[in-house]
Write an enzyme that holds these catalytic residues in place. Structure first.
Site, mmCIF file in Angstrom:
data_model
loop_
_atom_site.group_PDB
_atom_site.id
_atom_site.type_symbol
_atom_site.label_atom_id
_atom_site.label_comp_id
_atom_site.label_asym_id
_atom_site.label_seq_id
_atom_site.Cartn_x
_atom_site.Cartn_y
_atom_site.Cartn_z
ATOM 1 N N ARG A 1 29.711 11.355 90.353
ATOM 2 C CA ARG A 1 29.803 10.843 91.570
ATOM 3 C C ARG A 1 28.871 9.434 91.999
ATOM 4 N NH1 ARG A 1 29.180 15.257 96.140
ATOM 5 N NH2 ARG A 1 29.089 13.082 97.381
ATOM 6 N N GLN B 1 25.386 10.473 107.124
ATOM 7 C CA GLN B 1 25.533 11.728 106.305
ATOM 8 C C GLN B 1 26.067 11.233 104.697
ATOM 9 O OE1 GLN B 1 28.456 14.392 108.538
ATOM 10 N NE2 GLN B 1 28.819 12.345 109.460
ATOM 11 N N ASN B 2 26.099 9.838 104.486
ATOM 12 C CA ASN B 2 26.783 9.262 103.330
ATOM 13 C C ASN B 2 25.368 9.424 102.210
ATOM 14 O OD1 ASN B 2 28.780 9.195 104.572
ATOM 15 N ND2 ASN B 2 28.602 6.975 104.756
ATOM 16 N N HIS C 1 21.726 13.713 104.644
ATOM 17 C CA HIS C 1 22.290 14.746 103.643
ATOM 18 C C HIS C 1 21.746 14.327 102.036
ATOM 19 C CE1 HIS C 1 26.008 15.828 106.155
ATOM 20 N NE2 HIS C 1 24.800 16.320 106.478
ATOM 21 N N CYS D 1 12.178 18.061 92.082
ATOM 22 C CA CYS D 1 11.856 19.251 91.249
ATOM 23 C C CYS D 1 12.551 20.460 91.813
ATOM 24 C CB CYS D 1 10.412 19.773 91.261
ATOM 25 S SG CYS D 1 9.849 21.241 90.280
ATOM 26 N N THR E 1 33.667 9.737 110.538
ATOM 27 C CA THR E 1 33.505 11.257 110.186
ATOM 28 C C THR E 1 34.232 12.054 110.870
ATOM 29 O OG1 THR E 1 31.404 12.654 110.028
ATOM 30 C CG2 THR E 1 31.685 11.560 111.950
ATOM 31 N N PRO F 1 40.473 6.173 112.361
ATOM 32 C CA PRO F 1 41.632 6.166 112.564
ATOM 33 C C PRO F 1 42.476 7.470 112.949
ATOM 34 C CG PRO F 1 41.143 6.009 110.103
ATOM 35 C CD PRO F 1 40.092 5.874 110.991
HETATM 36 N N1 APR Z 1 37.224 3.609 108.814
HETATM 37 C C1 APR Z 1 36.773 4.783 109.633
HETATM 38 N N2 APR Z 1 36.864 5.872 109.545
HETATM 39 C C2 APR Z 1 37.816 6.197 108.378
HETATM 40 C C3 APR Z 1 38.056 5.348 107.572
HETATM 41 C C4 APR Z 1 37.907 3.977 107.564
HETATM 42 N N3 APR Z 1 38.316 2.849 106.913
HETATM 43 N N4 APR Z 1 38.986 5.939 106.421
HETATM 44 C C5 APR Z 1 38.645 7.407 106.648
HETATM 45 N N5 APR Z 1 38.055 7.583 107.927
HETATM 46 C C6 APR Z 1 37.614 8.680 108.363
HETATM 47 C C7 APR Z 1 38.741 9.836 108.387
HETATM 48 O O1 APR Z 1 39.589 9.935 109.273
HETATM 49 C C8 APR Z 1 37.902 11.071 108.600
HETATM 50 O O2 APR Z 1 37.841 11.573 109.794
HETATM 51 O O3 APR Z 1 36.549 9.079 108.009
HETATM 52 C C9 APR Z 1 36.342 10.670 108.192
HETATM 53 C C10 APR Z 1 35.899 11.247 106.815
HETATM 54 O O4 APR Z 1 35.691 12.480 106.847
HETATM 55 P P1 APR Z 1 35.181 13.487 105.825
HETATM 56 O O5 APR Z 1 35.845 13.185 104.411
HETATM 57 O O6 APR Z 1 35.133 14.934 106.391
HETATM 58 O O7 APR Z 1 33.768 13.002 105.557
HETATM 59 P P2 APR Z 1 32.432 12.966 106.405
HETATM 60 O O8 APR Z 1 32.866 13.531 107.908
HETATM 61 O O9 APR Z 1 31.461 12.182 106.182
HETATM 62 O O10 APR Z 1 31.783 14.534 105.968
HETATM 63 C C11 APR Z 1 30.498 15.117 106.493
HETATM 64 O O11 APR Z 1 30.433 16.936 104.956
HETATM 65 O O12 APR Z 1 31.077 17.867 102.929
HETATM 66 C C12 APR Z 1 30.186 17.308 103.819
HETATM 67 O O13 APR Z 1 27.939 16.521 102.810
HETATM 68 C C13 APR Z 1 29.320 16.013 103.046
HETATM 69 O O14 APR Z 1 28.306 14.321 104.172
HETATM 70 C C14 APR Z 1 29.476 15.076 104.054
HETATM 71 C C15 APR Z 1 29.842 15.889 105.395
#
Ligand code: APR
Length: 273
Positions: free
Chosen positions: A75, A107-108, A127, A135, A212, A238
């Site tokens: 990753r 969160q990224n 995160h 360590c 998110t 979206p």
């Molecule tokens: N612009 C805006 N939002 C977008 C886009 C875009 N181009 N593409 C996708 N999305 C949205 C999706 O609709 C979704 O709601 O981004 C969101 C991504 O959600 P997840 O995949 O669940 O990711 P995230 O919310 O960051 O996850 C949170 O969960 O698994 C843990 O540690 C991990 O940091 C992560 C946390």
């Protein structure tokens, strides 16, 4: 731009208040980094052998440390090959406009906000960051860069004995671990800016939520604290998600259904005008 959104942004400009941006994997989707719960998401596709989210646990790390390292180094390679997009750069502009009134809670773990130019001072990586390790025995709180000698890894690569010798704590020689927050671990201030994020949420007048799905704890707490404070919430996604629901509940709330790479520059242009 929709007049209701313009009204919220005008209100914020006049308020001279504080802006907090909360980002998730969606902001990096346009940079080619898979999200977690999307169609090709890491938790949807995951690794060959295990249920995806199992890989992101300290339990699995103790059982199979090099399988977990393998997956994070793969990753890390995906993140290293990606470039910040217009959404990331718009947030750098926003920090430069609002300075001490600006905070970025992400969160990224991909490090793209810092690579785009946001400051470590105002960027809370709640995160962790995939480019760092620490360590596994916690002999110190120090965070170290993953050794650059470790070459890029693809999904099928196996960690070599030489690479295993590099994945150790520089102080005590114990195995190191990725500096990321795993599902069976808790937020804290020293590694993940937990208290700082809560404090900022209580001082937030405008919360910009970007990309998110609202699946984790601290981000939801941040949103709830801004709602309780009567702050404004703009959600850019979206898809409908818990934050678009929050935006509908507050007086100054707006769900902008679309991609952050297009929408964030538009909002920044309006705020800087
Ligand atoms: N612009 C805006 N939002 C977008 C886009 C875009 N181009 N593409 C996708 N999305 C949205 C999706 O609709 C979704 O709601 O981004 C969101 C991504 O959600 P997840 O995949 O669940 O990711 P995230 O919310 O960051 O996850 C949170 O969960 O698994 C843990 O540690 C991990 O940091 C992560 C946390």
């Amino acid at each position: 731009m929709d007049s209701r959104l313009e009204d919220i942004l005008k209100w914020f400009k006049d308020s001279r208040g504080n802006i907090t941006v909360l980002t998730g994997a969606g902001i990096s989707a346009e940079s080619g980094i898979p999200t977690f719960r999307g169609k090709d998401g890491y938790w949807t596709v995951g690794s060959k052998e295990y249920h995806p989210q199992e890989m992101a646990t300290f339990r699995m790390f103790k059982l199979r440390p090099y399988d977990v390292w393998q997956w994070y180094l793969y990753r890390k390679t995906v993140c290293a090959r990606a470039k910040p997009n217009s959404g990331h750069f718009a947030l750098v502009e926003l920090e430069n406009i609002f300075m001490e009134r600006f905070c970025l809670i992400t969160q990224n773990v991909d490090g793209l906000h810092l690579r785009a130019g946001n400051t470590t001072e105002r960027t809370y990586q709640i995160h962790g960051n995939i480019n760092f390790m620490r360590c596994s025995r916690e002999c110190s709180d120090e965070i170290f860069p993953v050794p650059p000698e470790i070459p890029p890894q693809d999904k099928t690569s196996r960690i070599s004995e030489e690479e295993k010798r590099l994945l150790v704590c520089p102080h005590c020689g114990a195995l190191s671990r990725p500096h990321v927050l795993w599902f069976d671990e808790c937020y804290n201030e020293k590694y993940f800016r937990f208290d700082s994020s809560i404090r900022k949420a209580k001082e937030t007048d405008l919360l910009l939520v970007v990309g998110t799905s609202g699946a984790t704890n601290l981000p939801m707490q941040v949103g709830s604290l801004v709602v309780r404070k009567g702050g404004a919430i703009i959600d850019i996604n979206p898809e409908i998600n818990p934050f678009s629901g929050m935006a509908e509940r507050v007086k100054n709330g707006y769900h902008y259904q679309g991609s952050s790479g297009e929408i964030l520059p538009e909002i920044v242009d309006f705020l800087k005008a």
